[in-house]
Enzyme design. Structure first.
Site, PDB file in Angstrom:
ATOM      1  N   GLN A 216       0.932  -1.086   0.154  1.00  0.00           N
ATOM      2  CA  GLN A 216      -0.060   0.215   0.016  1.00  0.00           C
ATOM      3  C   GLN A 216       0.788   1.817   0.105  1.00  0.00           C
ATOM      4  O   GLN A 216       1.808   1.512   0.386  1.00  0.00           O
ATOM      5  CB  GLN A 216      -1.168  -0.005   1.076  1.00  0.00           C
ATOM      6  N   ASP A 218       0.530   3.920   1.428  1.00  0.00           N
ATOM      7  CA  ASP A 218       0.994   4.811   3.023  1.00  0.00           C
ATOM      8  C   ASP A 218       2.152   3.185   3.640  1.00  0.00           C
ATOM      9  O   ASP A 218       1.822   4.101   5.350  1.00  0.00           O
ATOM     10  CB  ASP A 218      -0.236   5.136   3.600  1.00  0.00           C
ATOM     11  N   ARG A 219       1.933   2.858   3.468  1.00  0.00           N
ATOM     12  CA  ARG A 219       3.003   1.616   3.872  1.00  0.00           C
ATOM     13  C   ARG A 219       2.194   0.387   4.869  1.00  0.00           C
ATOM     14  O   ARG A 219       2.890  -0.245   5.422  1.00  0.00           O
ATOM     15  CB  ARG A 219       4.236   2.097   4.945  1.00  0.00           C
ATOM     16  N   LEU A 220       0.860   1.408   4.858  1.00  0.00           N
ATOM     17  CA  LEU A 220       0.734   0.130   5.971  1.00  0.00           C
ATOM     18  C   LEU A 220      -0.114  -0.595   5.087  1.00  0.00           C
ATOM     19  O   LEU A 220      -1.310  -1.381   4.474  1.00  0.00           O
ATOM     20  CB  LEU A 220      -1.123   1.041   6.186  1.00  0.00           C
ATOM     21  N   HIS A 221       0.311  -2.089   4.719  1.00  0.00           N
ATOM     22  CA  HIS A 221       0.412  -2.956   3.507  1.00  0.00           C
ATOM     23  C   HIS A 221      -1.070  -4.360   4.092  1.00  0.00           C
ATOM     24  O   HIS A 221      -0.776  -3.745   5.363  1.00  0.00           O
ATOM     25  CB  HIS A 221       1.881  -3.675   3.374  1.00  0.00           C
TER      26      HIS A 221
END
Length: 254
Positions: A216, A218-221
């Site tokens: 993702q 925003d790195r909130l995978h």
């Protein structure tokens, strides 16, 4: 002597600055992943067991021309001393029984799997920002299945399998080419079948856990993991969800 040392030091500083300017800022390397409205949620699962979900993602990867080998997977094994080793192999079959690949039974990975059947395999499709992680145990495929697959390969590939004693040291590439030439003279003739070497065949990974990862922006995978139930566990429908065919699934923090 003092002037010489001073000039040497100035030259060293100049070269150091040049190296710094030419270095790639690895820490600053970023790519754009999915947007926030392209999340991978539990409601997006096409199957409540890992094989159906794998099929959906794998078949989508196969439609992307940018992905040259969607069936390439990184296979990790463990040495008798406890050191992990990893290399890429090609997936050659999958289904509810597991994931299949073929190799030389004398190779390093085969020797390690003989002693420790626990393995891990990872697919990564950059174009889709997706990865699949598999953990399980391997079994050898039957000789019949190995022979059938061996003879489905192009003849030059069959010859290469016979010529290579995988993972063993050789003096030079000339050794391989000489072996290949001898085999080509023997088998590159009409209606002459290359016999499958006894030291070559297939394996199947029978998974205990399969994780689906989607990157993702925003790195909130997103990470959804299927696994077998541990003794004494019960799905609660909140953290741990009941799947199908004895599987459960859960969302992991990125």
């Amino acid at each position: 002597m003092g002037r010489f040392l001073a000039r040497t030091f100035v030259l060293f500083l100049s070269e150091t600055r040049s190296v710094r300017k030419m270095s790639i800022d690895i820490g600053g390397m970023r790519i754009k992943y999915k947007d926030k409205d392209e999340t991978f949620l539990e409601k997006h699962l096409v199957s409540k067991e890992p094989f159906g979900q794998f099929k959906a993602w794998f078949e989508e990867a196969c439609t992307k021309k940018e992905i040259l080998e969607p069936n390439a997977m990184c296979l990790a094994t463990v040495s008798p001393q406890g050191f992990p080793s990893a290399r890429f192999v090609l997936l050659k079959g999958y289904g509810k029984e597991g994931f299949k690949f073929f190799t030389n039974y004398g190779s390093r990975k085969a020797r390690e799997m003989d002693l420790n059947p626990n393995v891990a395999a990872t697919f990564y499709w950059e174009v889709l920002n997706r990865s699949i992680r598999i953990e399980g145990q391997v079994d050898k495929l039957s000789e019949e299945e190995s022979v059938t697959y061996f003879h489905s390969r192009p003849v030059p590939s069959q010859i290469a399998a016979c010529a290579s004693h995988q993972s063993t040291p050789i003096e030079s590439r000339d050794v391989l080419q000489e072996r290949e030439s001898v085999l080509e003279a023997q088998y590159l003739v009409p209606e002459k079948e290359v016999p499958k070497p006894s030291y070559w065949g297939g394996y199947i990974i029978r998974p205990q856990a399969v994780e689906f990862w989607q990157g993702q922006r925003d790195r909130l995978h997103d990470r959804i993991k299927f696994r077998k139930l541990n003794v004494g566990e019960q799905p609660d429908g909140k953290l741990l969800h009941e799947g199908e065919d004895g599987w459960v699934y859960e969302r992991l923090s990125p």
